[in-house]
Design an enzyme around this catalytic site. Sequence first.
Site, short mmCIF file in Angstrom:
data_model
loop_
_atom_site.label_atom_id
_atom_site.label_comp_id
_atom_site.label_asym_id
_atom_site.label_seq_id
_atom_site.Cartn_x
_atom_site.Cartn_y
_atom_site.Cartn_z
CB ALA B 501 -0.81 0.04 1.05
CG HIS B 502 0.23 3.59 2.28
ND1 HIS B 502 0.49 3.25 3.94
CD2 HIS B 502 -1.18 3.75 2.31
CE1 HIS B 502 -0.67 2.88 4.24
NE2 HIS B 502 -1.73 3.33 3.49
CG HIS B 503 2.44 2.58 -4.68
ND1 HIS B 503 1.59 1.97 -3.61
CD2 HIS B 503 2.38 1.65 -5.77
CE1 HIS B 503 1.50 0.55 -4.24
NE2 HIS B 503 1.96 0.61 -5.42
#
Lengths: 190, 573
Positions: B501-503
């Site tokens: 998640a969360h690039h």
Amino acid sequence: MSEHDASRREFLVRAAVGAGAVAGAGLVPETHAQTREQDRKAKSETNAPAGVLNYIDLALAGAYADLQDFYRRGLAQLDAYCRKTYNEPFVRLSATRQDEVITALDEGKAGGFTWPTAQEFFNTIRTHTMEGMFADPIYGGNKDFAGWRLVGFPGAQAIFTPADMQSKQAFTRAPILSLQAQAQGPTRKE
Amino acid sequence: MASEKTDVVIVGVGAAGGILAAELGKAGMKVVGLERGPRLTTADFTPHDELRYFQRQELRPNVKRQPVTWRPNANARALPLPVLNYGNQAGGGTIHYGAVSWRFHEDDFRARSQTMERYGAAAIPEDSSLADWPLTYADLEPFYDRAEYELGVSGKAGNLQGRKIDGGNPFEAPRRREYPLPPLFVDQAGAIFEAAARKLGHHPFSTPRAIVSQPYRGRLGCTYCGFCQAFGCHIGAKSSILVTKLPEADASGNFKLLTGAMCYRVNSDNSGRATGVSYYGPDGEDNTIEAELVILAPFIYDNVRLLLLSKTARFPDGLANSSGQVGKHLMAHIGPRVFAAFDDRYVNIYMGPSAQRHSLDDFNADNFDHSSLGFIRGAQISVSPADLEAGPIGAAVSMNPPPGIPRWGGAYRDFLAKYFARYAGLTAQTENLPYADQTIDLDPNVRDAWGLPAPRLTYDWRRPNELKRVEFMVRQLEELGRTMGATHVWRSPPGQGAPGAHHEGGTRMGSDPKTSVVNRYGQSWDIPNLFIIGSSTYPSMSGFNPTLTIQALAYMSADAIVNRYKKNPGPLA
């Protein structure tokens, strides 16, 4: 119903039955489960355990229509594997042998699969079986909240109190709610 | 083909774009926002439907229409990712996110310097492109404060102007004042986690979340329904951009939102100035907008893709890419997990906001001594459901059963029946280092529904530094699970290298135009009237969720545009 529709219908039912037999075997609550003999005879959604087969049937005719070929090819490969290994199609195998086959699928050890691979096929059927068990009943599975009752999930509740959240007991304050109940609002009569 | 003129065009009206739309609109600038998806309302989120929102991901991009491909290295074939975790409507990811809202640590902004000072340069892996940010925590603090108060974040301070506060996060950077709202209620999982963490000498606290714990600015307080991460909030208690900044933008009278608008190019002239954007409308028509100021604020894939698609004779390697850094240094959080199941109690983890509930920060950033550990940087540890979503489909597809129990059949049924309401998940959200060969570019073989090349990720988190960190964190999670009194404690299998998640990264900010794409305001070094705002500008990622920092950066950029750039358009740094 045209002949084409009937044949498609038969495929979908067969796919759903095959899926249920593969991944749902033993997964449904005892009270709703049926014997494998009944599974073999299942020809429609009406006697599908917990509605899982009905769910998959409806999904393959609708939201997952693009997976029909995936199921068709997967089931053909499954039967080819079973015939080669045991001289019989999957649904005619004993429970012990069905378990052996499912284990081989799960571990990717069932030979002869190209597309879908054995693991892809198993994973998809497993996921769809879980959806059929635990999605809201409006999607055709989770009959009479069988899946939610099995695990103790109260459905579409709109509120949990601090006391609910801190309790070490099973949640029993409110009845299980479906999306239909949610749409009708909190004042509906039980 | 339609054409119009405006002062500002913003591509992507999510966590960053929504703030910029409101702030620039209020300052009298005419703003047009382009949004690929629809604009929904709170009333649209009433159905508590796990299949529709969690499993079929209705609030996220359709992977068939908008594919993103991934390969572990440049020699492998890229295949479409089965799940995309960003948003696809006005409000972006803030509609469906778990709303976890951290301020980064002071050393998160200077991870390279911090590591060199404490452990020496050799501690940084040779192939890592770890870099300091071109700004400090103190620079951003006023904007964190604005974001927390204007959006509505619930939590407890752990460091008020340097004074440590019991019950908050003692490792947090100093804040000027308390959170605007008290922490959310602690659930059973949080209470057991709290007790175990204290017993082990750690410092647990209620995770700060952009979910209002009480009525706030005309919005209702959270009712703890549990349909949170992956869902829109049915009462508007989640502080999404939809219920916070978009109404402000509307009220300014200067904001126009175009939905169903797929931007495919930033236009520029021979002098290298941005002149506006081109986009496909809802019916596929090809439109242009001329603008004095172009702001890119979509998810990081599309920031990179738009620059690469907008190449010109002057910028043959992608617009604003004279540094050659566009698309490089891709980062993503990895979330190793441990499950804990209890025979002596129900946990009912399906109740309450579903993302990280209770946390500890003892093993994050440089909050612990890494001298003898063989890795640098840390992870944020918390208790949460299987996939940060707590319904039974989520548990069935995301929680592996303990060793010895298959994923199907009677034994699996018995496991789910016994433990679905009696388990807690423990997660570590790791700060993975940037590496220049972890990239986003254009896939030559896969196109989206508009005929544009799909973003292609080349990424594998399984580097020596990262693998050691994961093993260290999983051991902490196991110890926590055992201390919580669980009957069974077991690991989730490690991921196969794909980004989680969360690039972050792809258009990194810096102090030097030769080695970075934008300055601290997100302003392109090459094209001063082009701004790129979002986590694509992060030089390093922190173990914390990125959104509140995206929002603070958006406030800081809006402030610089309104108070400085508007009067004197040109380079800000």
